[in-house]
Design an enzyme around this catalytic site. Structure first.
Site, PDB file in Angstrom:
ATOM      1  N   ARG A  46       7.274  -9.935   1.980  1.00 23.82           N
ATOM      2  CA  ARG A  46       5.977 -10.494   2.161  1.00 23.82           C
ATOM      3  C   ARG A  46       5.864 -11.743   1.620  1.00 23.82           C
ATOM      4  O   ARG A  46       6.237 -11.993   0.241  1.00 23.82           O
ATOM      5  CB  ARG A  46       4.839  -9.596   1.550  1.00 23.82           C
ATOM      6  CG  ARG A  46       3.343 -10.121   1.573  1.00 23.82           C
ATOM      7  CD  ARG A  46       2.558  -9.877   0.249  1.00 23.82           C
ATOM      8  NE  ARG A  46       1.191 -10.430   0.402  1.00 23.82           N
ATOM      9  CZ  ARG A  46       0.592 -10.638  -0.583  1.00 23.82           C
ATOM     10  NH1 ARG A  46       0.917 -10.282  -2.018  1.00 23.82           N
ATOM     11  NH2 ARG A  46      -0.675 -11.098  -0.498  1.00 23.82           N
TER      12      ARG A  46
ATOM     13  N   GLY B 115     -10.911  -5.882  -1.649  1.00 18.95           N
ATOM     14  CA  GLY B 115      -9.747  -5.141  -2.861  1.00 18.95           C
ATOM     15  C   GLY B 115     -10.227  -6.127  -3.872  1.00 18.95           C
ATOM     16  O   GLY B 115     -11.125  -6.513  -4.294  1.00 18.95           O
TER      17      GLY B 115
ATOM     18  N   ARG C 276     -15.103   0.442  -8.900  1.00 18.38           N
ATOM     19  CA  ARG C 276     -15.509   2.193  -9.047  1.00 18.38           C
ATOM     20  C   ARG C 276     -16.278   2.052 -10.351  1.00 18.38           C
ATOM     21  O   ARG C 276     -17.292   2.581 -10.685  1.00 18.38           O
ATOM     22  CB  ARG C 276     -14.236   2.818  -9.141  1.00 18.38           C
ATOM     23  CG  ARG C 276     -14.498   4.179  -8.756  1.00 18.38           C
ATOM     24  CD  ARG C 276     -13.210   4.935  -8.429  1.00 18.38           C
ATOM     25  NE  ARG C 276     -11.890   4.079  -8.504  1.00 18.38           N
ATOM     26  CZ  ARG C 276     -10.855   4.404  -8.391  1.00 18.38           C
ATOM     27  NH1 ARG C 276     -10.460   5.612  -7.903  1.00 18.38           N
ATOM     28  NH2 ARG C 276      -9.808   3.568  -8.545  1.00 18.38           N
TER      29      ARG C 276
ATOM     30  N   GLY D 158     -13.649  -1.453   0.692  1.00 16.87           N
ATOM     31  CA  GLY D 158     -14.071  -1.181   1.850  1.00 16.87           C
ATOM     32  C   GLY D 158     -13.576   0.307   2.487  1.00 16.87           C
ATOM     33  O   GLY D 158     -14.561   0.824   3.083  1.00 16.87           O
TER      34      GLY D 158
ATOM     35  N   GLU E 192      -0.608  -2.978   5.187  1.00 19.10           N
ATOM     36  CA  GLU E 192      -0.005  -4.146   5.365  1.00 19.10           C
ATOM     37  C   GLU E 192       1.594  -3.895   5.187  1.00 19.10           C
ATOM     38  O   GLU E 192       2.443  -4.664   5.871  1.00 19.10           O
ATOM     39  CB  GLU E 192      -0.341  -5.136   4.031  1.00 19.10           C
ATOM     40  CG  GLU E 192      -1.658  -5.461   4.020  1.00 19.10           C
ATOM     41  CD  GLU E 192      -2.186  -6.249   2.638  1.00 19.10           C
ATOM     42  OE1 GLU E 192      -2.663  -5.399   1.931  1.00 19.10           O
ATOM     43  OE2 GLU E 192      -2.476  -7.271   2.701  1.00 19.10           O
TER      44      GLU E 192
HETATM   45  P1  ADP Z   1      -5.488  -4.928  -4.295  1.00 19.86           P
HETATM   46  O1  ADP Z   1      -6.319  -6.183  -3.874  1.00 19.86           O
HETATM   47  O2  ADP Z   1      -5.080  -5.010  -5.535  1.00 19.86           O
HETATM   48  O3  ADP Z   1      -4.568  -4.315  -3.304  1.00 19.86           O
HETATM   49  P2  ADP Z   1      -7.130  -2.430  -3.705  1.00 19.86           P
HETATM   50  O4  ADP Z   1      -7.442  -2.791  -2.260  1.00 19.86           O
HETATM   51  O5  ADP Z   1      -6.406  -1.386  -4.223  1.00 19.86           O
HETATM   52  O6  ADP Z   1      -6.781  -3.782  -4.531  1.00 19.86           O
HETATM   53  O7  ADP Z   1      -8.726  -2.262  -4.131  1.00 19.86           O
HETATM   54  C1  ADP Z   1      -9.089  -2.287  -5.534  1.00 19.86           C
HETATM   55  C2  ADP Z   1     -10.554  -2.217  -5.656  1.00 19.86           C
HETATM   56  O8  ADP Z   1     -11.223  -0.859  -4.997  1.00 19.86           O
HETATM   57  C3  ADP Z   1     -10.713  -2.010  -7.059  1.00 19.86           C
HETATM   58  O9  ADP Z   1     -12.156  -2.737  -7.226  1.00 19.86           O
HETATM   59  C4  ADP Z   1     -11.265  -0.376  -7.114  1.00 19.86           C
HETATM   60  O10 ADP Z   1     -12.379  -0.121  -8.036  1.00 19.86           O
HETATM   61  C5  ADP Z   1     -12.171  -0.288  -5.759  1.00 19.86           C
HETATM   62  N1  ADP Z   1     -12.179   1.165  -5.318  1.00 19.86           N
HETATM   63  C6  ADP Z   1     -11.054   1.957  -5.066  1.00 19.86           C
HETATM   64  N2  ADP Z   1     -11.902   3.455  -5.021  1.00 19.86           N
HETATM   65  C7  ADP Z   1     -13.088   2.930  -5.086  1.00 19.86           C
HETATM   66  C8  ADP Z   1     -14.316   4.044  -5.044  1.00 19.86           C
HETATM   67  N3  ADP Z   1     -14.193   5.256  -4.490  1.00 19.86           N
HETATM   68  N4  ADP Z   1     -15.598   3.234  -5.050  1.00 19.86           N
HETATM   69  C9  ADP Z   1     -15.501   2.064  -5.155  1.00 19.86           C
HETATM   70  N5  ADP Z   1     -14.765   1.207  -5.389  1.00 19.86           N
HETATM   71  C10 ADP Z   1     -13.302   1.796  -5.075  1.00 19.86           C
END
Ligand code: ADP
Length: 393
Positions: free
Chosen positions: A83, A200, A275, A323, A375
């Site tokens: 990547r 994310g 979260r 999402g 990805e």
């Molecule tokens: P990255 O961009 O580092 O790959 P991710 O796609 O894993 O990140 O997304 C991380 C985000 O997703 C964090 O803000 C986390 O709190 C949020 N998240 C994960 N599960 C939940 C949930 N059940 N409700 C709300 N937000 C969530």
């Protein structure tokens, strides 16, 4: 594991890896972290889902890759897919040759935090495994189909012609995967107009027409666009002048604030983690409530703006940790979009199990999907395609 591809994502002190065969369930993945420190280790999952934890004190990128590859050698990867965040104006995944490595180096001023780390990984794997074909898959490549009116800033021409100042866009691998998958689930693979929201820690939106990116919210760097975990997204560019003139901040301090101290973290004063914020908001934390409000409103505004690029809107897809998992954020965002005919079903939205594919619209108007991003799977697929084209050429 026949025909597997090793996917590598090198950060400044970590390496995410995944060994991906054509059977999704055979996937092996993990993370080498704290590289360069006494606490360096590999954490992951082996075939069959068994956890793996391995201490590799003081290992650097090369040593960690050596350890990883020694463990994975039994599976005979046929290629390595890297990547790479910024590919400059490269339009597709490329077999790594000295020429392509030079072009990744040349794009470093546009991604000073990411591209140098990718290059360390590329150099190490090319040295350790010279016999394996290696491919670079760029976050920016999918957006190279944007029309000029979408990728140019309203700035003096020479900044574009001489210094490559333009909008590039990121998260291309994710937007490409989820819009292809959602349109496939809708029965019209890569046809029509789709909006995608990758939410994310970094977040961006994208408009896709017949499988091609038409516009996206991130710009020359991943700072532009919607509100993110610690990044501000769009601000008035005169903010820099204001902070420098009135508070005496230098450009580095301003950049650090916009990238690391803003977004959900800055607004809430509590956390960059959605979260945590949803829980805190439920407990009455005002900063958390405001951060979620701004996040959803600005996200809806971005999706509305990008919809201008589409001749027709067939669907919207949510992905990324937020999402995929937060029905609350999806509901709040969709609440601002009903004038586009985007009608969601509260029941379906609330009932969708976390991290699964599902359709959440009310059955009229554009479809609304949640699709977990993949990805690594997409990088493996593009790597395979490049290797096969090269072999048959
Ligand atoms: P990255 O961009 O580092 O790959 P991710 O796609 O894993 O990140 O997304 C991380 C985000 O997703 C964090 O803000 C986390 O709190 C949020 N998240 C994960 N599960 C939940 C949930 N059940 N409700 C709300 N937000 C969530």
């Amino acid at each position: 594991m026949a025909k597997s591809v090793l996917v590598i994502n090198c950060g400044s002190s970590s390496i995410k890896y995944a060994l991906i065969s054509e059977r999704r369930e055979d996937r092996i993945y993990g993370l080498a972290e704290n590289l360069g420190s006494a606490d360096a280790r590999i954490k992951g999952v082996t075939v069959g889902g068994e956890p793996l934890e391995l201490s590799i004190p003081h290992a650097d990128h090369a040593k960690a890759l050596e350890t990883l590859l020694a463990r994975l050698a039994n599976y005979n990867p046929q290629a390595i897919g890297h990547r790479v965040v910024h590919g400059g104006n490269l339009t597709k995944a490329e077999l790594l040759t000295p020429e392509i490595v030079k072009r990744i180096e040349a794009a470093t001023p546009l991604a000073p935090l990411h591209n140098p780390a990718h290059l360390v990984g590329i150099e190490a794997t090319m040295r350790l495994f010279p016999e394996l074909p290696q491919v670079a898959v760029f976050d920016t490549a999918f957006h190279q189909t944007m029309p000029e009116y979408a990728y140019r800033y309203a700035l003096p021409q020479n900044l574009y012609t001489e210094h490559h100042v333009r909008r590039y866009g990121f998260h291309g691998t994710s937007h490409a995967y989820v819009t292809e998958r959602a349109s496939e689930l809708a029965g019209a693979k890569n046809q029509g107009g789709w909006l995608s929201a990758h939410l994310g820690n970094g977040s961006s939106t994208c408009a896709v027409w017949n499988g091609q990116s038409i516009d996206t919210s991130m710009g020359m760097t991943p700072l532009e666009g919607v509100v993110m975990g610690t990044r501000s997204g769009d601000v008035d560019p005169s903010l820099h002048l204001f902070l420098a003139s009135n508070l005496g901040w230098d450009i580095q301090k301003i950049d650090n604030m916009l990238n690391k101290e803003s977004g959900l973290l800055g607004l809430s004063g509590l956390s960059n983690d959605m979260r945590t914020l949803v829980d805190a908001s439920n407990d009455g934390h005002e900063g958390a409530t405001l951060a979620i409000e701004v996040f959803c409103y600005r996200l809806a505004k971005s999706l509305s703006a990008l919809s201008c690029g589409l001749p027709r809107l067939d669907g919207l897809v949510f992905t990324g940790g937020i999402g995929e998992n937060s029905a609350y954020v999806r509901e709040k965002t969709l609440g601002y979009l009903s004038h586009f005919g985007l009608q969601f079903s509260k029941e379906k939205n609330d009932a969708l199990p976390r991290g699964t594919e599902g359709r959440i619209d009310a059955g009229q108007g554009p479809q609304i999907w949640v699709v977990p991003t993949d990805e690594e799977g997409r990088i493996a697929k593009e790597t395979r395609q490049v290797v096969e084209q090269t072999v048959s050429a």
